[in-house]
Design a protein around this motif. Structure first.
Motif, PDB file in Angstrom:
ATOM      1  N   GLU A  80       0.972  -1.184   0.127  1.00  0.00           N
ATOM      2  CA  GLU A  80       0.116  -0.059  -0.017  1.00  0.00           C
ATOM      3  C   GLU A  80       0.712   1.066   0.063  1.00  0.00           C
ATOM      4  N   ASP A  81       2.108   1.319   0.388  1.00  0.00           N
ATOM      5  CA  ASP A  81       2.953   2.282   0.408  1.00  0.00           C
ATOM      6  C   ASP A  81       3.774   2.841  -0.774  1.00  0.00           C
ATOM      7  N   TYR A  82       3.659   1.725  -1.893  1.00  0.00           N
ATOM      8  CA  TYR A  82       4.303   2.062  -2.801  1.00  0.00           C
ATOM      9  C   TYR A  82       3.042   3.143  -3.854  1.00  0.00           C
ATOM     10  N   SER A  83       3.972   4.113  -4.455  1.00  0.00           N
ATOM     11  CA  SER A  83       3.030   5.000  -5.336  1.00  0.00           C
ATOM     12  C   SER A  83       3.428   4.931  -6.744  1.00  0.00           C
ATOM     13  N   GLN A  84       4.223   4.232  -7.076  1.00  0.00           N
ATOM     14  CA  GLN A  84       4.617   4.160  -8.550  1.00  0.00           C
ATOM     15  C   GLN A  84       4.327   2.685  -9.019  1.00  0.00           C
ATOM     16  N   ASN A  85       3.695   2.211 -10.026  1.00  0.00           N
ATOM     17  CA  ASN A  85       3.462   0.711 -10.475  1.00  0.00           C
ATOM     18  C   ASN A  85       4.520   0.101 -10.935  1.00  0.00           C
ATOM     19  N   THR A  86       5.693  -0.370 -10.186  1.00  0.00           N
ATOM     20  CA  THR A  86       6.913  -0.636 -10.483  1.00  0.00           C
ATOM     21  C   THR A  86       6.698  -2.173 -10.778  1.00  0.00           C
ATOM     22  N   GLN A  87       7.639  -3.029 -11.148  1.00  0.00           N
ATOM     23  CA  GLN A  87       7.732  -4.406 -11.148  1.00  0.00           C
ATOM     24  C   GLN A  87       7.631  -5.136  -9.954  1.00  0.00           C
ATOM     25  N   ASN A  88       8.203  -4.496  -8.967  1.00  0.00           N
ATOM     26  CA  ASN A  88       8.009  -5.181  -7.529  1.00  0.00           C
ATOM     27  C   ASN A  88       6.335  -4.963  -7.150  1.00  0.00           C
ATOM     28  N   VAL A  89       5.871  -3.870  -7.402  1.00  0.00           N
ATOM     29  CA  VAL A  89       4.462  -3.646  -7.073  1.00  0.00           C
ATOM     30  C   VAL A  89       3.626  -4.870  -8.063  1.00  0.00           C
ATOM     31  N   ALA A  90       3.961  -5.053  -9.112  1.00  0.00           N
ATOM     32  CA  ALA A  90       3.137  -6.143  -9.930  1.00  0.00           C
ATOM     33  C   ALA A  90       3.453  -7.488  -9.172  1.00  0.00           C
ATOM     34  N   ALA A  91       4.689  -7.513  -8.838  1.00  0.00           N
ATOM     35  CA  ALA A  91       4.784  -9.000  -8.217  1.00  0.00           C
ATOM     36  C   ALA A  91       4.344  -9.094  -6.874  1.00  0.00           C
ATOM     37  N   LEU A  92       4.253  -8.124  -6.163  1.00  0.00           N
ATOM     38  CA  LEU A  92       3.415  -8.033  -4.979  1.00  0.00           C
ATOM     39  C   LEU A  92       2.051  -8.285  -5.001  1.00  0.00           C
ATOM     40  N   ASN A  93       1.435  -7.672  -5.918  1.00  0.00           N
ATOM     41  CA  ASN A  93      -0.009  -7.918  -6.203  1.00  0.00           C
ATOM     42  C   ASN A  93      -0.210  -9.306  -6.616  1.00  0.00           C
ATOM     43  N   ARG A  94       0.632 -10.005  -7.200  1.00  0.00           N
ATOM     44  CA  ARG A  94       0.369 -11.335  -7.757  1.00  0.00           C
ATOM     45  C   ARG A  94       0.569 -12.280  -6.359  1.00  0.00           C
ATOM     46  N   ALA A  95       1.490 -11.754  -5.651  1.00  0.00           N
ATOM     47  CA  ALA A  95       1.646 -12.773  -4.236  1.00  0.00           C
ATOM     48  C   ALA A  95       0.539 -12.538  -3.511  1.00  0.00           C
ATOM     49  N   ARG A  96       0.203 -11.387  -3.474  1.00  0.00           N
ATOM     50  CA  ARG A  96      -1.233 -11.076  -2.535  1.00  0.00           C
ATOM     51  C   ARG A  96      -2.258 -12.053  -2.886  1.00  0.00           C
ATOM     52  N   GLU A  97      -2.562 -12.075  -4.300  1.00  0.00           N
ATOM     53  CA  GLU A  97      -3.411 -12.651  -5.301  1.00  0.00           C
ATOM     54  C   GLU A  97      -3.571 -14.195  -4.705  1.00  0.00           C
ATOM     55  N   GLN A  98      -2.283 -14.778  -4.447  1.00  0.00           N
ATOM     56  CA  GLN A  98      -2.145 -16.177  -4.275  1.00  0.00           C
ATOM     57  C   GLN A  98      -1.964 -16.449  -2.671  1.00  0.00           C
ATOM     58  N   ASP A  99      -2.175 -15.587  -1.987  1.00  0.00           N
ATOM     59  CA  ASP A  99      -2.139 -15.514  -0.535  1.00  0.00           C
ATOM     60  C   ASP A  99      -1.006 -15.757  -0.038  1.00  0.00           C
ATOM     61  N   LEU A 100       0.379 -15.456  -0.774  1.00  0.00           N
ATOM     62  CA  LEU A 100       1.688 -15.620  -0.445  1.00  0.00           C
ATOM     63  C   LEU A 100       2.184 -14.238   0.526  1.00  0.00           C
ATOM     64  N   ALA A 101       2.679 -14.260   1.485  1.00  0.00           N
ATOM     65  CA  ALA A 101       2.994 -13.482   2.404  1.00  0.00           C
ATOM     66  C   ALA A 101       4.471 -13.021   2.103  1.00  0.00           C
ATOM     67  N   VAL A 102       4.371 -11.867   1.787  1.00  0.00           N
ATOM     68  CA  VAL A 102       6.082 -11.228   1.354  1.00  0.00           C
ATOM     69  C   VAL A 102       6.142  -9.781   2.335  1.00  0.00           C
ATOM     70  N   HIS A 103       6.988  -9.919   3.100  1.00  0.00           N
ATOM     71  CA  HIS A 103       7.055  -8.837   4.058  1.00  0.00           C
ATOM     72  C   HIS A 103       8.383  -7.752   3.733  1.00  0.00           C
ATOM     73  N   PRO A 104       8.122  -6.547   3.895  1.00  0.00           N
ATOM     74  CA  PRO A 104       9.398  -5.766   3.653  1.00  0.00           C
ATOM     75  C   PRO A 104      10.489  -6.197   4.264  1.00  0.00           C
ATOM     76  N   GLY A 105      11.777  -6.210   3.364  1.00  0.00           N
ATOM     77  CA  GLY A 105      12.809  -6.783   3.899  1.00  0.00           C
ATOM     78  C   GLY A 105      13.255  -8.208   3.301  1.00  0.00           C
ATOM     79  N   GLN A 106      12.175  -8.723   2.907  1.00  0.00           N
ATOM     80  CA  GLN A 106      12.163 -10.259   2.000  1.00  0.00           C
ATOM     81  C   GLN A 106      12.303  -9.746   0.457  1.00  0.00           C
ATOM     82  N   ASP A 107      13.149 -10.915  -0.175  1.00  0.00           N
ATOM     83  CA  ASP A 107      13.267 -10.925  -1.398  1.00  0.00           C
ATOM     84  C   ASP A 107      11.851 -11.270  -2.249  1.00  0.00           C
ATOM     85  N   ILE A 108      11.608 -10.835  -3.460  1.00  0.00           N
ATOM     86  CA  ILE A 108      10.668 -11.389  -4.230  1.00  0.00           C
ATOM     87  C   ILE A 108      11.195 -11.654  -5.622  1.00  0.00           C
ATOM     88  N   GLU A 109      10.984 -12.891  -6.200  1.00  0.00           N
ATOM     89  CA  GLU A 109      11.616 -13.293  -7.459  1.00  0.00           C
ATOM     90  C   GLU A 109      10.324 -13.438  -8.462  1.00  0.00           C
TER      91      GLU A 109
END
Length: 721
Positions: free
Chosen positions: A620-649
């Motif tokens: 929610e704190d991202y203001s730009q539609n970056t690749q990370n944001v897209a990846a986080l949205n996909r992770a949320r859609e799949q109920d995957l918990a990715v916390h600040p400080g962790q990596d996303i691939e």
């Protein structure tokens, strides 16, 4: 010598010792952890009798006594109050209550030996050595990323074998592996495996499932997950769990095990008194602090709960002179042939030891008239500082290990297992030595002092300048230098017969500065990369071909960046080989063109295009539609918990898309990728290689599209900027 210590709710302690026949537990019911209360300042008036009477009435206090201890390295022995606590979990709450008493007639007090990790405290106070007496057995449990958010696992890797099926099938496989391996150490891809398996057993009605070696306790939660920020970098600490009788190494929350191996972890266990489980999750600074605490304990010095050391007064001019880092020579952008790299061995730790730089002796009162630190005028006491006693054994041990590695590699049939052990130990010690300097300037360091940080830098600048002057006087030209490394090439204005031998010069410099200057490598050529938007050289970006060896040394460019996909790294390395063999930028670009054609033809495996980036804040704190944001949205859609400080691939599948369909997560079934996006990344990577030869991204794109005019810059005519 127990490798693991467990604390039961009733106050008993279990010491687990590894033997050839399995682990053996010893019970203790007489352990009471201890912290201390003393006056914050030596001149403060503290009413210990009133404080002691308050504590004697507290139900969590087992006993109190007044003892003589040193509340700091710069303080003599004083009378302090020792408080023995009924249970280890009550130490911090009792210390917090003591702080509140500062507001009452008791006086201005401070607490000591408070925030120690549990097993480390036990070993420190009881004199127990947690170094295992026998080899530890291990068992690895790993869960796929797609399963991490599930309450019930459908797939689990047990000792390298993938198990799928019902919860009962998975639990049976785990229980069977526990019986077969009887592991002392559980290596888990995530510590959440522990509570999840127990929840699965409860839901499935499997009553006899247990990871524990102690029948009365299944597992304990030691800490909840948390997100933190350190020096502008966001980190994530997952929840920590304890299984009685077994140490847990969480692969998602371990530095030393990830950067070295179990041998490296065990080496530091013996030096820090932190058992395996705590050493595995500890940071470099945490382990360094533990080693320092052990030295303080030997000297009868207490450890402050919070650091409150003030910075010594200094004039504005001294502040200006002190606020500098190590010396850096701006690199000469371009490609340089016949280059030698010289490195000072463990420069900062050796400065500490040879110059006696330590928080307890820097700017001492007894030698305030001396100016021992060059350019700053700080004095250093003649008494040996405690930091020297901390670091010198580590320096000596790493030198011995490196010598053993060299000896082993020189053998006709080197012992690979022995090499793995030695390299793990060497790597672990290296990280401690790397951190010891910066930790002196860390505001929360238990024993650090900013004046030590400043003095070390001052000595380092003087040493590098001394080396530069002597090398140039000997007929060598410096093309780059940074902190503890210096690159030289023969000065063309000096005849070969008048040029001094480099090894001889290094020996002379070593004797002069009292720190060994080693010949790190000879390169056929080295290229120093310019900054992206400037002609000035990037300080830490360079690459070079090691002479006689079939290898390159690479620093700072894409092949060394953690986010770079494997395909981009492979292409960049292969282009380096092209540059070395042909000495032609055009040949590099022809090779690049072929890799781009393969990319557009869809011939690149998607697993080689995975990017790994760190999440720095909640979605929610991202203001730009970056690749990370897209990846986080996909992770949320799949109920995957990715916390600040962790990596996303993820793999970029459509970079023009602004929705979550811009990327696909690495664990998903991916059938395609965005070739234009990855082409851009390839061009950027090859720009890093060709920019020292005068080529930028625009030149590369023109060449690839056939628009660049004739008269291209050749390798031999490329200027050294």
């Amino acid at each position: 010598m127990p490798f693991s210590i467990d604390f039961l709710d009733d106050g008993r302690v279990l010491e687990w010792e590894a033997t050839a026949y399995g682990a053996v537990a010893t019970e203790r019911d007489d352990y009471a952890p201890r912290f201390y209360v003393a006056a914050r300042n030596p001149e403060a008036d503290l009413d210990l009798r009133t404080l002691e009477s308050v504590y004697d009435q507290h139900p969590d206090v087992a006993a109190t006594e007044t003892v003589a201890r040193r509340p700091g390295f710069r303080r003599d022995e004083e009378t302090v109050l020792a408080v023995d606590v009924a249970h280890i979990d009550r130490v911090t709450p009792l210390a917090r209550q003591a702080r509140q008493l500062s507001d009452y007639p008791v006086g201005d007090l401070a607490c000591y030996n408070v925030d120690f990790s549990r097993e480390f405290r036990y070993c420190l106070e009881t004199g127990v050595d947690p170094t295992p007496a026998s080899e530890l057995s291990t068992l690895r449990l790993s869960v796929p990323v797609s399963e991490t958010s599930n309450d019930v696992y459908g797939e689990l890797s047990v000792a390298g074998d993938t198990v799928t099926g019902s919860p009962t099938d998975i639990l049976t496989a785990v229980q069977g592996a526990l019986e077969a391996y009887d592991p002392d150490v559980l290596v888990c891809s995530t510590s959440e495996i522990v509570p999840t398996l127990y929840e699965m057993a409860t839901d499935a009605g499997v009553d006899d499932f247990s990871l524990s070696r102690w029948p009365d306790v299944d597992y304990q939660q030691l800490a909840s997950r948390s997100t933190y920020s350190s020096y502008g970098r966001v980190g994530h600490s997952p929840a920590r769990y304890n299984v009685p009788g077994r140490a847990i190494i969480d692969e998602s929350n371990t530095f030393f095990y990830g950067e070295t191996n179990l041998d490296g972890v065990l080496d530091l266990v013996s030096r820090s008194n932190k058992p395996v489980q705590e050493l595995a999750w500890a940071s470099i600074g945490n382990v360094l602090t533990a080693i320092q605490i052990c030295e303080a304990h030997e000297r009868g010095v207490l450890v402050p709960w919070n650091s409150w050391r003030h910075e010594f007064y200094k004039p504005m001019g001294t502040l200006h002179d002190a606020d500098r880092g190590g010396f850096i020579f701006a690199p000469e952008v371009g490609l340089h042939e016949n280059v030698h790299e010289l490195d000072f061995s463990s420069l900062y730790p050796n400065i500490i030891c040879t110059r006696n730089v330590s928080p307890d002796v820097i700017r001492c009162d007894c030698h305030s008239d001396r100016e021992d630190v060059p350019g700053l005028g700080y004095s250093i006491c003649d008494d040996r500082g405690y930091l020297v006693d901390v670091l010198q054994p580590i320096i000596d041990a790493r030198d011995e290990i490196k010598a053993a590695i060299r000896h082993e590699k020189e053998q006709d049939d080197p012992d690979e297992d022995r090499l793995v052990e030695l390299e793990g130990r060497s790597g672990a010690l290296k990280w401690i030595l790397v951190a010891c300097f910066g930790y002196q300037g860390f505001s929360n360091a238990k024993f650090g002092r900013i004046e030590c940080h400043e003095a070390i830098n001052a000595f380092a600048r003087e040493i590098l300048l001394t080396a530069k002057r002597q090398l140039e006087a000997g007929g060598w030209r410096v093309v780059h230098g940074i902190v503890d490394s210096i690159w030289v090439t023969p000065d063309p204005d000096v005849d070969d017969e008048n040029r001094e031998d480099l090894e001889t010069l290094a020996t002379e410099i070593t004797e002069r500065v009292e720190i060994r200057l080693e010949h790190e490598a000879h390169y056929d050529w080295v290229a120093f990369v310019p900054q992206r938007e400037s002609d000035a050289g990037a300080l830490t970006k360079y690459f070079g071909k090691v002479s006689v060896e079939d290898e390159f040394k690479i620093r700072g460019i894409e092949a060394r960046q953690r986010s770079t996909p494997q395909y981009i790294e492979n292409v960049q390395r292969s282009c380096l080989e092209q540059l070395d063999s042909t000495r032609s930028p055009e040949a590099v670009l022809r090779h690049l063109e072929k890799t781009i054609e393969r990319l557009h033809a869809g011939e690149v495996p998607v697993e080689e295009l995975v990017e790994r980036n760190r999440v720095t804040k909640p979605l929610e704190d991202y203001s730009q539609n970056t690749q990370n944001v897209a990846a986080l949205n996909r992770a949320r859609e799949q109920d995957l918990a990715v916390h600040p400080g962790q990596d996303i691939e993820y793999v970029v599948v459509d970079d023009e898309n602004s929705s979550r369909d811009r990327v696909a997560l690495a664990h998903e079934s991916i059938e395609t990728y965005d070739p234009f996006y990855y082409e851009t990344q390839l061009v950027r990577a090859i720009e890093s290689i060709l920019s020292p030869l005068g080529w930028d991204r625009t030149d590369i794109k023109r060449e690839l599209t056939g628009e660049r005019q004739s008269g291209l810059v050749e390798y031999n005519s490329a200027p050294n900027k």
